[in-house]
Design a protein around this motif. Structure first.
Motif, short mmCIF file in Angstrom:
data_model
loop_
_atom_site.label_atom_id
_atom_site.label_comp_id
_atom_site.label_asym_id
_atom_site.label_seq_id
_atom_site.Cartn_x
_atom_site.Cartn_y
_atom_site.Cartn_z
N GLU A 52 -8.98 -6.91 -0.83
CA GLU A 52 -8.66 -6.96 -2.27
C GLU A 52 -8.13 -5.63 -2.81
N HIS A 53 -8.62 -4.51 -2.33
CA HIS A 53 -8.25 -3.21 -2.90
C HIS A 53 -7.24 -2.41 -2.09
N ARG A 54 -6.82 -2.91 -0.92
CA ARG A 54 -5.89 -2.16 -0.07
C ARG A 54 -4.61 -1.80 -0.81
N GLU A 55 -3.99 -2.74 -1.47
CA GLU A 55 -2.72 -2.49 -2.14
C GLU A 55 -2.89 -1.50 -3.30
N HIS A 56 -3.92 -1.69 -4.09
CA HIS A 56 -4.16 -0.80 -5.24
C HIS A 56 -4.39 0.65 -4.79
N LEU A 57 -5.25 0.83 -3.79
CA LEU A 57 -5.53 2.18 -3.31
C LEU A 57 -4.30 2.79 -2.64
N SER A 58 -3.54 1.96 -1.92
CA SER A 58 -2.30 2.45 -1.28
C SER A 58 -1.30 2.91 -2.34
N GLN A 59 -1.15 2.14 -3.40
CA GLN A 59 -0.23 2.53 -4.48
C GLN A 59 -0.67 3.82 -5.15
N PHE A 60 -1.97 3.95 -5.39
CA PHE A 60 -2.51 5.16 -6.03
C PHE A 60 -2.14 6.39 -5.21
N LEU A 61 -2.35 6.33 -3.90
CA LEU A 61 -2.03 7.46 -3.03
C LEU A 61 -0.52 7.61 -2.86
N GLY A 62 0.19 6.49 -2.77
CA GLY A 62 1.62 6.51 -2.53
C GLY A 62 2.43 7.16 -3.65
N VAL A 63 2.11 6.85 -4.89
CA VAL A 63 2.89 7.43 -5.99
C VAL A 63 2.70 8.94 -6.08
N ARG A 64 1.65 9.45 -5.51
CA ARG A 64 1.40 10.89 -5.50
C ARG A 64 1.97 11.56 -4.25
N GLY A 65 2.51 10.76 -3.34
CA GLY A 65 3.05 11.29 -2.09
C GLY A 65 1.99 11.68 -1.08
N PHE A 66 0.78 11.14 -1.23
CA PHE A 66 -0.34 11.49 -0.36
C PHE A 66 -0.50 10.54 0.83
N LEU A 67 -0.11 9.27 0.69
CA LEU A 67 -0.36 8.27 1.72
C LEU A 67 0.47 8.54 2.96
N LYS A 68 -0.20 8.59 4.11
CA LYS A 68 0.47 8.85 5.38
C LYS A 68 0.48 7.64 6.29
N ASP A 69 -0.59 6.83 6.27
CA ASP A 69 -0.68 5.70 7.18
C ASP A 69 -1.73 4.71 6.69
N VAL A 70 -1.51 3.43 7.00
CA VAL A 70 -2.49 2.38 6.71
C VAL A 70 -2.65 1.58 8.00
N VAL A 71 -3.87 1.57 8.51
CA VAL A 71 -4.16 0.82 9.75
C VAL A 71 -5.48 0.08 9.57
N THR A 72 -5.70 -0.90 10.43
CA THR A 72 -6.97 -1.62 10.36
C THR A 72 -8.10 -0.68 10.79
N LEU A 73 -9.27 -0.94 10.30
CA LEU A 73 -10.44 -0.15 10.68
C LEU A 73 -10.66 -0.22 12.19
N ALA A 74 -10.44 -1.38 12.78
CA ALA A 74 -10.61 -1.53 14.23
C ALA A 74 -9.64 -0.64 14.99
N GLU A 75 -8.38 -0.58 14.55
CA GLU A 75 -7.39 0.30 15.20
C GLU A 75 -7.80 1.76 15.07
N TRP A 76 -8.25 2.15 13.87
CA TRP A 76 -8.65 3.53 13.61
C TRP A 76 -9.81 3.94 14.51
N GLU A 77 -10.82 3.07 14.59
CA GLU A 77 -11.99 3.38 15.41
C GLU A 77 -11.62 3.41 16.88
N SER A 78 -10.72 2.55 17.32
CA SER A 78 -10.29 2.53 18.71
C SER A 78 -9.52 3.80 19.05
N ALA A 79 -8.64 4.25 18.16
CA ALA A 79 -7.89 5.50 18.38
C ALA A 79 -8.83 6.68 18.37
N ASP A 80 -9.82 6.67 17.49
CA ASP A 80 -10.78 7.75 17.39
C ASP A 80 -11.63 7.86 18.66
#
Length: 85
Positions: A52-80
């Motif tokens: 529900e909040h992915r798009e809102h939070l992405s937009q908040f970071l994106g308009v400020r030029g802060f957003l670098k990447d959006v991945v699933t939690l499973a992908e993030w944990e697997s890469a970590d």
């Protein structure tokens, strides 16, 4: 008054929850970001988001030029965990 969130969608103490204010829903997404004015380019901070909040939070970071990447939690944990090897 009934809550629209089912019990299975709410988090437990071990389950990461959404970073949106007041949301306790289980996180599904990792939003990796940094503030170039205060962080080195390779530094990544993270916010967690439910569906529900992915798009809102992405937009908040994106308009400020802060957003670098959006991945699933499973992908993030697997890469970590792969980086720890």
């Amino acid at each position: 008054m009934t809550d629209n969130v089912s019990v299975s969608d709410e988090t437990t103490d071990e389950t990461p929850s959404c970073s949106a204010k007041g949301c306790r829903t289980a996180a599904v997404w990792v939003l990796a970001w940094n503030n170039p004015k205060i962080h080195t380019p390779e530094r990544r901070k993270t916010w967690l988001a439910c569906e529900e909040h992915r798009e809102h939070l992405s937009q908040f970071l994106g308009v400020r030029g802060f957003l670098k990447d959006v991945v699933t939690l499973a992908e993030w944990e697997s890469a970590d965990s792969a980086a720890d090897r």
